[in-house]
Design a protein around this motif. Structure first.
Motif, PDB file in Angstrom:
ATOM      1  N   GLY A 111       0.819  -1.204   0.000  1.00 37.03           N
ATOM      2  CA  GLY A 111       0.000   0.000   0.000  1.00 37.03           C
ATOM      3  C   GLY A 111       0.856   1.257   0.000  1.00 37.03           C
ATOM      4  O   GLY A 111       2.085   1.201  -0.031  1.00 37.03           O
ATOM      5  N   THR A 112       0.187   2.365   0.075  1.00 35.80           N
ATOM      6  CA  THR A 112       0.863   3.648   0.046  1.00 35.80           C
ATOM      7  C   THR A 112       1.103   4.127   1.472  1.00 35.80           C
ATOM      8  O   THR A 112       0.215   4.054   2.321  1.00 35.80           O
ATOM      9  N   THR A 114       1.178   6.604   4.337  1.00 41.50           N
ATOM     10  CA  THR A 114       0.415   7.824   4.588  1.00 41.50           C
ATOM     11  C   THR A 114       0.987   8.657   5.726  1.00 41.50           C
ATOM     12  O   THR A 114       0.528   9.763   5.974  1.00 41.50           O
TER      13      THR A 114
END
Length: 121
Positions: A111-112, A114
């Motif tokens: 995922g990214t 954050t």
């Protein structure tokens, strides 16, 4: 009900706060049921304590002899006796699993990102 004082005289007529602490009604000595601590953990197979047989342990040095230096029970007694050296303490040593294997694993992240942070594993 009359309150009697040993140090503060009854003849004081000046308003104020007068404090006296008396331990005459305090309990002296040990009473009631004694406190005991039970510690359950692993011992090394080369240690002198018999597995599954409760034994009394007076200090961390005794725990080292009974359960083996660096064993789970020895480390537990190091921490316990550092904070409480006086309470009667018993241990139930468990046999170390000789054929066991250490756990292994891995973590995968996807995922990214954050935000910044720390992961404790």
């Amino acid at each position: 009900m009359a309150i009697s004082f040993d140090q503060v005289p009854n003849s004081i007529l000046v308003p104020g706060q007068y404090i006296e602490i008396s331990n005459t009604g305090a309990v002296r000595g040990l009473f009631g049921m004694p406190s005991r601590i039970l510690v359950i953990g692993q011992k090394y197979s080369t240690a002198s304590a018999v597995a599954a047989v409760p034994c009394i342990v007076s200090d961390a040095a005794s725990a080292e002899g009974y359960f083996g230096r660096g064993s789970m029970l020895h480390r537990m007694f190091l921490a316990l006796k550092a904070g409480n050296a006086f309470t009667e303490t018993w241990a139930i040593p468990l046999a170390d699993l000789g054929g066991g294997a250490a756990a292994t694993g891995s973590l995968t992240f996807s995922g990214t990102v954050t935000g910044a942070g720390t992961l404790n594993t």
